[in-house]
Design a protein around this motif. Structure first.
Motif, PDB file in Angstrom:
ATOM      1  N   LEU A  84     -21.308 -98.968-108.197  1.00  0.00           N
ATOM      2  CA  LEU A  84     -22.285 -97.946-108.296  1.00  0.00           C
ATOM      3  C   LEU A  84     -23.172 -97.821-110.173  1.00  0.00           C
ATOM      4  N   ALA A  85     -22.255 -97.348-110.523  1.00  0.00           N
ATOM      5  CA  ALA A  85     -22.676 -97.352-112.230  1.00  0.00           C
ATOM      6  C   ALA A  85     -22.437 -98.989-112.770  1.00  0.00           C
ATOM      7  N   THR A  86     -21.869 -99.568-112.850  1.00  0.00           N
ATOM      8  CA  THR A  86     -21.721-100.954-112.958  1.00  0.00           C
ATOM      9  C   THR A  86     -23.148-101.727-113.127  1.00  0.00           C
ATOM     10  N   ALA A  87     -23.583-101.016-111.580  1.00  0.00           N
ATOM     11  CA  ALA A  87     -25.365-101.834-111.092  1.00  0.00           C
ATOM     12  C   ALA A  87     -25.977-101.686-111.802  1.00  0.00           C
ATOM     13  N   THR A  88     -26.456 -99.903-111.859  1.00  0.00           N
ATOM     14  CA  THR A  88     -27.068 -99.338-112.523  1.00  0.00           C
ATOM     15  C   THR A  88     -27.354 -99.448-114.576  1.00  0.00           C
ATOM     16  N   GLY A  89     -25.700 -99.027-114.463  1.00  0.00           N
ATOM     17  CA  GLY A  89     -25.483 -98.912-115.944  1.00  0.00           C
ATOM     18  C   GLY A  89     -25.682 -96.986-116.730  1.00  0.00           C
ATOM     19  N   SER A  90     -25.390 -96.615-114.906  1.00  0.00           N
ATOM     20  CA  SER A  90     -25.378 -95.267-115.241  1.00  0.00           C
ATOM     21  C   SER A  90     -24.485 -94.081-114.353  1.00  0.00           C
ATOM     22  N   VAL A  91     -24.454 -93.055-114.534  1.00  0.00           N
ATOM     23  CA  VAL A  91     -23.949 -92.319-113.559  1.00  0.00           C
ATOM     24  C   VAL A  91     -24.616 -91.302-112.478  1.00  0.00           C
ATOM     25  N   GLU A  92     -26.038 -91.260-113.391  1.00  0.00           N
ATOM     26  CA  GLU A  92     -26.859 -90.570-113.086  1.00  0.00           C
ATOM     27  C   GLU A  92     -27.107 -90.882-111.195  1.00  0.00           C
ATOM     28  N   LEU A  93     -27.858 -89.983-110.810  1.00  0.00           N
ATOM     29  CA  LEU A  93     -27.911 -89.329-109.601  1.00  0.00           C
ATOM     30  C   LEU A  93     -29.076 -90.604-109.918  1.00  0.00           C
ATOM     31  N   THR A  94     -30.297 -89.956-110.207  1.00  0.00           N
ATOM     32  CA  THR A  94     -31.658 -90.081-110.368  1.00  0.00           C
ATOM     33  C   THR A  94     -32.027 -92.387-110.027  1.00  0.00           C
ATOM     34  N   ALA A  95     -30.667 -92.783-110.979  1.00  0.00           N
ATOM     35  CA  ALA A  95     -30.324 -93.541-111.627  1.00  0.00           C
ATOM     36  C   ALA A  95     -30.017 -94.611-110.559  1.00  0.00           C
ATOM     37  N   LEU A  96     -29.552 -93.854-109.267  1.00  0.00           N
ATOM     38  CA  LEU A  96     -29.374 -94.682-108.179  1.00  0.00           C
ATOM     39  C   LEU A  96     -30.844 -95.010-106.989  1.00  0.00           C
ATOM     40  N   LEU A  97     -31.845 -94.583-107.400  1.00  0.00           N
ATOM     41  CA  LEU A  97     -32.250 -95.055-107.211  1.00  0.00           C
ATOM     42  C   LEU A  97     -33.675 -95.986-107.357  1.00  0.00           C
ATOM     43  N   ARG A  98     -32.797 -96.458-108.894  1.00  0.00           N
ATOM     44  CA  ARG A  98     -33.461 -97.550-109.180  1.00  0.00           C
ATOM     45  C   ARG A  98     -32.941 -98.773-108.513  1.00  0.00           C
ATOM     46  N   VAL A  99     -33.115-100.118-107.690  1.00  0.00           N
ATOM     47  CA  VAL A  99     -33.016-100.876-107.090  1.00  0.00           C
ATOM     48  C   VAL A  99     -32.974-102.094-108.896  1.00  0.00           C
ATOM     49  N   PRO A 100     -31.557-102.085-109.134  1.00  0.00           N
ATOM     50  CA  PRO A 100     -31.516-103.310-110.449  1.00  0.00           C
ATOM     51  C   PRO A 100     -32.201-104.551-110.114  1.00  0.00           C
ATOM     52  N   ALA A 101     -32.608-105.528-111.356  1.00  0.00           N
ATOM     53  CA  ALA A 101     -33.630-106.972-110.578  1.00  0.00           C
ATOM     54  C   ALA A 101     -32.712-107.972-111.080  1.00  0.00           C
ATOM     55  N   SER A 102     -31.824-107.687-111.147  1.00  0.00           N
ATOM     56  CA  SER A 102     -29.983-109.446-111.331  1.00  0.00           C
ATOM     57  C   SER A 102     -30.046-108.776-109.303  1.00  0.00           C
ATOM     58  N   PRO A 103     -29.880-110.447-108.987  1.00  0.00           N
ATOM     59  CA  PRO A 103     -29.129-110.235-107.517  1.00  0.00           C
ATOM     60  C   PRO A 103     -27.861-109.854-107.525  1.00  0.00           C
ATOM     61  N   GLN A 104     -26.452-109.689-108.337  1.00  0.00           N
ATOM     62  CA  GLN A 104     -25.495-109.361-108.672  1.00  0.00           C
ATOM     63  C   GLN A 104     -25.455-107.797-108.835  1.00  0.00           C
TER      64      GLN A 104
END
Lengths: 465, 225
Positions: free
Chosen positions: B116-136
């Protein structure tokens, strides 16, 4: 001053394989009027050293005091203040446990503090060597005390080599950075690993590294940031070794009998400090500084044989807002801010393992007739809570000036900053928040919730027949 | 100081109603009942929680109150995954005696958090609500969420079924529901207007995660039989 230590038959049997080193056992003193006087004098000197460190931290919060008089040999900055405070903390912890020789300990602390205030690389190395000798010197042949001074010898050699290569011995001088070289770095790194007694990991024996000597070695390594930035190889080596030491020592701590896990926990903290130094960022340096501040507290609260007691909850890396928890959070936040999520995972796993011994002690039931915990454990728990819940104040007063004054040698990959009236926040290189620790706000919210729960309990009690 | 007091003063609906407070207690009870039914665990006897239970539950309730869930008013103090796990798990970690048991229970959770942290670049809970742009990034986020839910199946088996245990299960489930909520909001952005999405999507995400976790528990029970 020296009081009988907690002893419990079952605990003693458990910790026998992890017993206190022979050399330290020799130094445990029987109470006597003469020793009580020496203890008092040493405590006074160490208390003064602690106050001097705090005063110095206040004086140098904006800029180093440099160069001072005495032929421009002294230069006091935030790192000097931090080292003095931590050295005094280790000395006081030693005194509380009745280990070491009080006068020698106090002298070694003062000498370490003076070494950290030296603007001359060679003299700083010599002072660190003297401090190590004061701690290690015991009656007997050289093979008895030489291993204790070897880490400081490596550190002194590393610092001296830096001066020789650049031809400039004052680290505050503009050309001092030219002396940075891989041989010096390797010597300093080896010195630190020896000082922490990381060699205990492959031997699977409890580490017996002297915390004051290890502090001096870490000072030598951190002082390199005053000279200039480290190259990527150095950063990677320090980070990988630090992570390996932290994980391995936490693994051993989790397997050791809980009363005897203290030395492993101290090594775990040393590993975290090395990780912080290896991250080479503002967040990493904050982690290193905070972990250094925490080591005397861990030494005070978990020196073997640590008695079972509820106070141990607050020495666990798993309990929110305790000092070790905040240190682990800083490590994870600094790693994520630097884009190193794998390192964050390793540190996280290590923190979970390192939490086990204090948690076991907290849940253990003391033997009948034995006290539940002791004064040192309670004091360590209080200090841990103060350092954890008060981490914004610690960062603001002690560690932010440290990062600012070593900024020239740091990378921009991660900052750990104050979150006004909330706690701490970690930013990545793009200044995006990556981790948050709203300790103050959380404490306030939990106080409100606890009050609500208490009211609910009282109402429930009233309704019962 | 005024900012802190103001924020806490404005947070009372979060503390008392949603996502903490009343909602948390009711939802935790329902979730606990559902998971016990799926796992075939016995129903615990009803009892008023004692002071120790409430002491454990205070941290969990604080986490639930601070979760970034709509339509609650936003608070300026967000938490991260490390803090969230610390608040939820500290009483339970002490029960696991050996390092092997600790790693077996928490290593999948740490791997999921790393994803999750690699996907969002953060360990914040609010960052989990953002869908990353890249398919990876999206794949990592989905994989991390699935692994988190899988890890919960094993982690929640040590619960005895009290109020604190149910609240802990709800907290762990709601953390997993955040990426699901972000994905739903991103998928239905064109169909659902903002305020309506704020009311409908959080319960939908919680329901999806609860059903998935219950399904996994039922499947594990079936294999065991």
């Amino acid at each position: 001053m020296v009081r009988p230590r907690f002893s419990c038959t079952s605990a003693a049997r458990l910790v026998e394989p992890y017993a206190i080193p022979e050399a330290d056992r020799e130094l445990r003193r029987e109470p006597s009027a003469r020793h009580a006087g020496a203890d008092l004098l040493a405590a006074l000197a160490l208390g003064l050293a602690l106050l001097a460190g705090l005063a110095l931290a206040w004086l140098v919060r904006d800029a180093p005091l440099a160069p001072l008089r005495a032929r421009e040999l002294l230069r006091a900055d935030a790192l000097t203040a931090l080292i003095l405070i931590v050295a005094a903390g280790h000395g006081l912890a030693d005194l509380a446990h009745g280990t070491g020789r009080p006068r020698r300990t106090a002298t070694a602390v003062v000498v370490t503090g003076v070494a950290a205030a030296m603007d001359h690389l060679g003299l700083a190395g010599v002072m660190l060597l003297v401090a190590a000798w004061l701690r290690a010197a015991r009656p007997g042949p050289a093979r008895v005390w030489l291993p204790g001074t070897l880490p400081a010898l490596c550190t002194a050699a590393g610092l001296a080599l830096t001066g020789v290569v650049s031809g400039e011995w004052r680290f505050g001088a503009p050309l001092a950075g030219a002396g940075l070289n891989s041989a010096s770095f390797a010597l300093l790194l080896i010195g630190l690993l020896l000082g922490l007694d990381a060699g205990a990991l492959p031997r699977r024996r409890p580490p017996v590294g002297d915390p004051l000597v290890a502090l001096g070695c870490l000072y030598g390594l951190l002082r390199l940031y005053s000279l200039g930035p480290w190259n990527l190889g150095w950063l990677a080596a320090a980070m990988l070794l630090g992570a390996a030491v932290a994980l391995w020592s936490a693994w051993e701590a989790a397997a050791a009998p809980a009363p005897a896990a203290g030395p492993w926990l101290a090594l775990f903290m040393g590993g975290l400090a090395l990780v912080g130094a290896g991250l080479g960022s503002g967040a990493g340096l904050t982690l290193a500084g905070y972990t250094l501040l925490l080591r005397p507290v861990v030494q005070l609260g978990s020196a073997p044989p640590a008695p079972p007691g509820r106070a141990s909850w607050l020495l666990a890396t798993a309990v929110p807002l305790s000092g070790p928890f905040v240190a682990a959070w800083m490590a994870v936040a600094a790693a994520v801010a630097g884009g190193l999520t794998l390192l964050a995972a390793v540190v996280w796993a290590a923190a979970l393992l390192a939490a086990l011994p204090p948690l076991r002690l907290a849940r253990a039931v003391p033997a009948p007739g034995r006290p539940n915990g002791d004064l040192q454990a309670v004091l360590a728990a209080a200090l841990s809570l103060a350092l954890g819940a008060g981490s914004p104040a610690v960062v603001g007063l002690l560690l932010r000036p440290l990062v600012a004054q070593l900024q020239g040698g740091l990378t921009p990959f991660g900052e750990l900053e104050l979150w006004p009236w909330a706690g701490l926040i970690a930013y990545d290189a793009a200044r995006q928040p990556v981790a948050t620790l709203p300790s103050i706000a959380l404490l306030a919210l939990m106080a409100v919730l606890a009050a609500l729960c208490w009211v609910a309990l009282r109402l429930g009690a009233l309704r019962r027949p | 100081m005024g900012e802190l007091l103001g924020a806490i003063g404005l947070a009372w609906p979060r503390l008392l109603l949603y996502p903490g407070g009343l909602f948390a207690v009711v939802a935790a009870h329902l979730l606990g009942a559902w998971l016990r039914r799926c796992a075939g665990s016995p129903v615990p006897a009803m009892a008023l929680p004692g002071p120790a239970t409430l002491c454990h539950a205070v941290g969990t309730l604080a986490l639930l109150a601070l979760l970034p869930l709509a339509p609650a008013r936003s608070v300026p103090f967000g938490l991260d995954l490390f803090m969230a796990l610390g608040l939820l798990e500290w009483p339970y970690l002490a029960r696991r005696a050996s390092r092997e048991r600790v790693l077996r229970a928490y290593l999948p959770l740490i791997v999921a958090t790393t994803a999750l942290a690699t996907a969002t670049g953060s360990v914040e809970l609010t960052a989990l609500l953002r869908v990353p742009a890249s398919p990876q990034g999206q794949a990592l986020l989905a994989g991390g969420t699935a692994l988190w839910l899988l890890a919960l199946r094993r982690l929640l088996t040590d619960a005895s079924g009290g109020v604190a245990d149910d609240l802990r299960a709800l907290g762990l489930l709601l953390v997993a529901a955040l990426p699901v909520l972000g994905a739903l909001a991103s998928l239905l952005e064109a169909i659902l207007p903002g305020p309506l999405a704020g009311w409908l999507l959080p319960p939908a995400a919680m329901l999806i995660c609860a059903l998935a976790l219950g399904g996994m528990m039922r499947a594990a029970r079936g294999r065991a039989c």
